[in-house]
Write a protein that holds these residues in place. Structure first.
Motif, PDB file in Angstrom:
ATOM      1  N   ALA A   1       5.196   3.951   4.753  1.00  0.00           N
ATOM      2  CA  ALA A   1       5.968   3.191   4.392  1.00  0.00           C
ATOM      3  C   ALA A   1       6.541   2.321   5.990  1.00  0.00           C
ATOM      4  O   ALA A   1       7.395   2.087   6.350  1.00  0.00           O
ATOM      5  N   GLN A   2       6.205   2.736   7.055  1.00  0.00           N
ATOM      6  CA  GLN A   2       6.333   2.462   8.434  1.00  0.00           C
ATOM      7  C   GLN A   2       5.403   0.891   8.399  1.00  0.00           C
ATOM      8  O   GLN A   2       6.027   0.482   9.433  1.00  0.00           O
ATOM      9  N   ALA A   3       4.452   0.806   7.517  1.00  0.00           N
ATOM     10  CA  ALA A   3       3.563   0.031   7.661  1.00  0.00           C
ATOM     11  C   ALA A   3       4.601  -1.473   6.629  1.00  0.00           C
ATOM     12  O   ALA A   3       4.109  -2.569   6.889  1.00  0.00           O
TER      13      ALA A   3
ATOM     14  N   ALA B   1       0.232  -1.326   0.380  1.00  0.00           N
ATOM     15  CA  ALA B   1       0.610  -0.227   0.049  1.00  0.00           C
ATOM     16  C   ALA B   1       0.672   1.215   0.093  1.00  0.00           C
ATOM     17  O   ALA B   1       1.461   1.659   0.613  1.00  0.00           O
ATOM     18  N   GLY B   2       0.466   2.357  -1.821  1.00  0.00           N
ATOM     19  CA  GLY B   2       1.411   3.237  -1.081  1.00  0.00           C
ATOM     20  C   GLY B   2       2.594   3.408  -1.537  1.00  0.00           C
ATOM     21  O   GLY B   2       3.173   4.573  -1.911  1.00  0.00           O
ATOM     22  N   ALA B   3       2.762   2.538  -2.208  1.00  0.00           N
ATOM     23  CA  ALA B   3       4.587   2.045  -2.759  1.00  0.00           C
ATOM     24  C   ALA B   3       4.402   2.939  -4.220  1.00  0.00           C
ATOM     25  O   ALA B   3       3.335   2.352  -4.985  1.00  0.00           O
ATOM     26  N   LYS B   4       5.045   3.663  -4.343  1.00  0.00           N
ATOM     27  CA  LYS B   4       5.674   4.783  -5.462  1.00  0.00           C
ATOM     28  C   LYS B   4       7.317   4.094  -5.930  1.00  0.00           C
ATOM     29  O   LYS B   4       6.720   3.956  -7.659  1.00  0.00           O
TER      30      LYS B   4
ATOM     31  N   SER C   1       5.768  -5.300   7.457  1.00  0.00           N
ATOM     32  CA  SER C   1       4.416  -6.351   6.541  1.00  0.00           C
ATOM     33  C   SER C   1       5.661  -7.921   5.902  1.00  0.00           C
ATOM     34  O   SER C   1       7.018  -7.996   6.686  1.00  0.00           O
ATOM     35  N   ALA C   2       4.990  -8.313   5.246  1.00  0.00           N
ATOM     36  CA  ALA C   2       5.434 -10.163   5.482  1.00  0.00           C
ATOM     37  C   ALA C   2       6.221 -10.953   4.407  1.00  0.00           C
ATOM     38  O   ALA C   2       7.344 -10.450   4.375  1.00  0.00           O
ATOM     39  N   LEU C   3       6.243  -8.880   3.164  1.00  0.00           N
ATOM     40  CA  LEU C   3       7.523  -9.102   2.242  1.00  0.00           C
ATOM     41  C   LEU C   3       8.556  -8.669   2.904  1.00  0.00           C
ATOM     42  O   LEU C   3       9.420  -9.017   2.469  1.00  0.00           O
ATOM     43  N   PHE C   4       8.392  -7.383   3.660  1.00  0.00           N
ATOM     44  CA  PHE C   4       9.561  -7.480   4.372  1.00  0.00           C
ATOM     45  C   PHE C   4       9.967  -8.306   5.214  1.00  0.00           C
ATOM     46  O   PHE C   4      10.961  -8.189   4.749  1.00  0.00           O
ATOM     47  N   THR C   5       9.734  -8.603   6.273  1.00  0.00           N
ATOM     48  CA  THR C   5       9.985  -9.017   7.395  1.00  0.00           C
ATOM     49  C   THR C   5      10.221 -11.008   7.296  1.00  0.00           C
ATOM     50  O   THR C   5      11.104 -11.060   7.791  1.00  0.00           O
ATOM     51  N   THR C   6       9.718 -11.292   6.423  1.00  0.00           N
ATOM     52  CA  THR C   6      10.529 -12.244   6.057  1.00  0.00           C
ATOM     53  C   THR C   6      10.772 -12.848   4.723  1.00  0.00           C
ATOM     54  O   THR C   6      12.066 -13.718   4.961  1.00  0.00           O
ATOM     55  N   ASP C   7      10.286 -12.084   3.834  1.00  0.00           N
ATOM     56  CA  ASP C   7      11.053 -11.846   1.959  1.00  0.00           C
ATOM     57  C   ASP C   7      12.561 -11.781   2.157  1.00  0.00           C
ATOM     58  O   ASP C   7      13.293 -12.415   1.866  1.00  0.00           O
TER      59      ASP C   7
END
Length: 93
Positions: free
Chosen positions: A60-62, A34-37, A66-72
Motif C-alpha cells: 500500500a505504501q509502495a 504489486a499486491g493490489a487486490k 509509484s508512477a501510476l499514482f504520483t504522475t497519472d
C-alpha cells in the motif's frame, strides 16, 4: 490485508470527472501494482473516498510512490480537488 483510504474534497459539479479518473486507472492499478487486490469508489455528500485493498501495508505504501499514482492519478485528479487529500493506510487484523 491492508487498505489505503484516500479522501478527496471534490465539488459535486466535478465528481463525474473524478469518477472518470477512477474508471480510467482501476484496471491498470489492479493489473500492474504489486499486491493490489481491490479498488472501490465511495461517494458521500461531504467527499469522495477511494478505498484500495492490498495484500500488505508495504505494498500500500509502495503504491503511493509509484508512477501510476504520483504522475497519472495525481496529475489527473489535481485540477478537480478543492483541498489536499487525506491519505490513510490501515492494516486489517
Amino acid at each position: 490485508m491492508a487498505y489505503l483510504q484516500i479522501t478527496l474534497k471534490i465539488a459535486a459539479s466535478k465528481r463525474a470527472a473524478a469518477a472518470g479518473v477512477y474508471r480510467q486507472y482501476k484496471t491498470p492499478f489492479l493489473e500492474t501494482i504489486a499486491g493490489a487486490k481491490s479498488k472501490e469508489l465511495l461517494v458521500r455528500e461531504a467527499d469522495v473516498q477511494v478505498l484500495h485493498g492490498f495484500d500488505s501495508v508495504e505494498h500500500a505504501q509502495a503504491y503511493l510512490e509509484s508512477a501510476l499514482f504520483t504522475t497519472d492519478v495525481v496529475g489527473a485528479l489535481g485540477p478537480l480537488l478543492d483541498d489536499v487529500p487525506e491519505v490513510r493506510v490501515y492494516e486489517a487484523v
